[in-house]
Design a protein around this motif. Sequence first.
Motif, PDB file in Angstrom:
ATOM      1  N   TYR A   1     -47.892  -8.860 -86.317  1.00 25.98           N
ATOM      2  CA  TYR A   1     -48.832 -10.049 -85.868  1.00 25.98           C
ATOM      3  C   TYR A   1     -47.994 -11.461 -85.469  1.00 25.98           C
ATOM      4  CZ  TYR A   1     -52.566 -13.378 -85.913  1.00 25.98           C
ATOM      5  OH  TYR A   1     -53.310 -14.436 -85.483  1.00 25.98           O
ATOM      6  N   ARG A   2     -46.841 -11.510 -86.390  1.00 24.62           N
ATOM      7  CA  ARG A   2     -45.809 -12.461 -86.000  1.00 24.62           C
ATOM      8  C   ARG A   2     -45.060 -12.116 -84.849  1.00 24.62           C
ATOM      9  NH1 ARG A   2     -45.627 -12.506 -92.128  1.00 24.62           N
ATOM     10  NH2 ARG A   2     -43.706 -11.375 -91.851  1.00 24.62           N
TER      11      ARG A   2
ATOM     12  N   GLU B   1     -59.115 -10.746 -86.330  1.00 22.95           N
ATOM     13  CA  GLU B   1     -57.831 -11.576 -85.858  1.00 22.95           C
ATOM     14  C   GLU B   1     -57.502 -12.682 -87.009  1.00 22.95           C
ATOM     15  OE1 GLU B   1     -55.597 -13.931 -82.387  1.00 22.95           O
ATOM     16  OE2 GLU B   1     -57.485 -13.220 -82.078  1.00 22.95           O
ATOM     17  N   GLU B   2     -58.601 -13.264 -87.541  1.00 18.78           N
ATOM     18  CA  GLU B   2     -58.545 -14.117 -88.804  1.00 18.78           C
ATOM     19  C   GLU B   2     -57.646 -13.467 -89.903  1.00 18.78           C
ATOM     20  OE1 GLU B   2     -61.168 -17.169 -91.399  1.00 18.78           O
ATOM     21  OE2 GLU B   2     -62.046 -16.479 -89.678  1.00 18.78           O
TER      22      GLU B   2
ATOM     23  N   PRO C   1     -48.035  -7.466 -91.055  1.00 21.91           N
ATOM     24  CA  PRO C   1     -47.771  -9.041 -90.957  1.00 21.91           C
ATOM     25  C   PRO C   1     -46.797  -9.322 -89.887  1.00 21.91           C
ATOM     26  CG  PRO C   1     -48.184  -8.574 -93.275  1.00 21.91           C
ATOM     27  CD  PRO C   1     -48.022  -7.247 -92.605  1.00 21.91           C
TER      28      PRO C   1
ATOM     29  N   ASP D   1     -54.279 -12.933 -89.427  1.00 22.30           N
ATOM     30  CA  ASP D   1     -53.462 -14.026 -89.428  1.00 22.30           C
ATOM     31  C   ASP D   1     -53.417 -14.677 -90.760  1.00 22.30           C
ATOM     32  OD1 ASP D   1     -52.814 -16.540 -87.915  1.00 22.30           O
ATOM     33  OD2 ASP D   1     -53.521 -17.536 -89.542  1.00 22.30           O
ATOM     34  N   ARG D   2     -54.255 -14.296 -91.956  1.00 24.56           N
ATOM     35  CA  ARG D   2     -54.274 -14.675 -93.264  1.00 24.56           C
ATOM     36  C   ARG D   2     -53.346 -13.901 -94.062  1.00 24.56           C
ATOM     37  NH1 ARG D   2     -60.527 -15.172 -95.107  1.00 24.56           N
ATOM     38  NH2 ARG D   2     -61.121 -16.817 -93.806  1.00 24.56           N
TER      39      ARG D   2
ATOM     40  N   TYR E   1     -55.979  -5.505 -85.101  1.00 27.59           N
ATOM     41  CA  TYR E   1     -55.797  -6.555 -86.034  1.00 27.59           C
ATOM     42  C   TYR E   1     -56.061  -6.215 -87.347  1.00 27.59           C
ATOM     43  CZ  TYR E   1     -55.041  -9.594 -82.108  1.00 27.59           C
ATOM     44  OH  TYR E   1     -54.281 -10.591 -80.911  1.00 27.59           O
TER      45      TYR E   1
ATOM     46  N   ALA F   1     -50.752 -12.438 -92.570  1.00 28.12           N
ATOM     47  CA  ALA F   1     -49.040 -12.633 -92.113  1.00 28.12           C
ATOM     48  C   ALA F   1     -48.838 -14.136 -92.523  1.00 28.12           C
ATOM     49  CB  ALA F   1     -49.075 -12.770 -90.423  1.00 28.12           C
ATOM     50  N   TYR F   2     -49.410 -14.905 -92.614  1.00 25.42           N
ATOM     51  CA  TYR F   2     -49.161 -16.291 -93.037  1.00 25.42           C
ATOM     52  C   TYR F   2     -49.463 -16.843 -94.438  1.00 25.42           C
ATOM     53  CZ  TYR F   2     -47.677 -16.474 -88.427  1.00 25.42           C
ATOM     54  OH  TYR F   2     -47.327 -16.191 -86.977  1.00 25.42           O
ATOM     55  N   GLU F   3     -50.508 -16.287 -94.947  1.00 24.58           N
ATOM     56  CA  GLU F   3     -50.849 -16.638 -96.510  1.00 24.58           C
ATOM     57  C   GLU F   3     -50.609 -15.498 -97.322  1.00 24.58           C
ATOM     58  OE1 GLU F   3     -54.889 -17.965 -96.248  1.00 24.58           O
ATOM     59  OE2 GLU F   3     -54.475 -19.226 -94.347  1.00 24.58           O
TER      60      GLU F   3
END
Length: 418
Positions: free
Chosen positions: A313-314, A347-348, A310, A351-352, A305, A354-356
Amino acid sequence: MASMDECGSQTRSAQSKNEQIMVDLEGPYRLLYCSGKGDKDGVIEEIEKGVSPNLADYDKRTALHLASCEGCVDIVELLLEKGADVNSVDRWGHTPLSDARSFRHEEICKLLEEKGGTDPVRRDSLNPWCEIDHTEVDMVDWTLIGEGAYGEVYLVKWRGTDVAAKTIRSSVASNPRVRNTFLKELALWQRLRHPNIVQFLGVLKHPDRLIFLTEYLCNGSLADILKKRGRFDPPTAVAYALDIARGMNYLHEHKPHPIIHRDLTPSNVLLDEAGHLKVTDFGLSKIAQEKDSSNYKMTGGTGSYRYMAPEVYRRESYGKNVDVFSFALIVHEMFQGGPSQRTVGAEEIADRRAYEDSRPPLTSFLYPEEIKQLLRECWHKNPECRPSFEEIITKLEMILEKIQKNKASSPCCNCTIL
């Protein structure tokens, strides 16, 4: 398709190819690199500098080995003309003819044979990998040295030599489909020959377990080194980045299909005795099967991760540039001394990103401006805007040359300016 404004690196890529500067680094790496790429001018330049055509790397592989592997007929002819030893033997007992036969380069085989080339290995190109009888390996006194994606890694003796034995857990190896996939990938791995790729040695004939052997590098992984010594000085970080980029470029330029690592992390980069890095662990890599070389439809959710692109992850379709994203994070760690946000879950972080569109910080005093710009390009949110490893190599060579010139012109190398 990305616009030219969005992908500023694209407008510069054509210029970088015309302005490419190849730096004469320590060791045989430039001669080998040019030989494997079919760069005849580069090979001639190195030989005219006085570099021996028989100069070998740590694995005793010469330029003739590389050119024979890659099917570079012109380079083979040039090296033979310049006095290259047609029967030079690498540390695995392979001559250039052994490699040419393995890759079915018939014209090169003919050239080498006309010059007296021999093949002591007599490898069968239709069945390129070797099986090793488990009685040849001392499995009693083996030492646990790590844990991989699918099992443990042990230090063992094979014919008196220290090698790494990677075991595949029974829960994985017992699945016929998964086992077959592993064997196909291992057969591919054995065909790879590059100074910055860990060498595969063979699969053990074992009734109950799936175990394969690779060369053992006693200096450990890049992750281990970063934990022990912290951040690297710029020349070392850039030189190490070049090692990784050259190994990855070799994988991405593999024919007929590029090899995508998909799990490029500091733990999967090892340091050899000559002080160079080698990329390892292709257990998670796949060969792209799509005809469209720019977009490989593969399943996401694979890899570590913290270093994951990104789009992976998506769980979107992705291509070679996922490795470029991971590479940027590794280079960032070499300058910083380890991963950023160590207290945040991996993982957090993924996620950031990929999406932020979150990215690690680039502190000005740690990173040269050229490195900061390169990292921004490599971890760009749009995969099409990331440079290829061939472009990365060119940029890193130019950066290293600048660093070396600045160091040479510095009146005092023991002073720190605050």
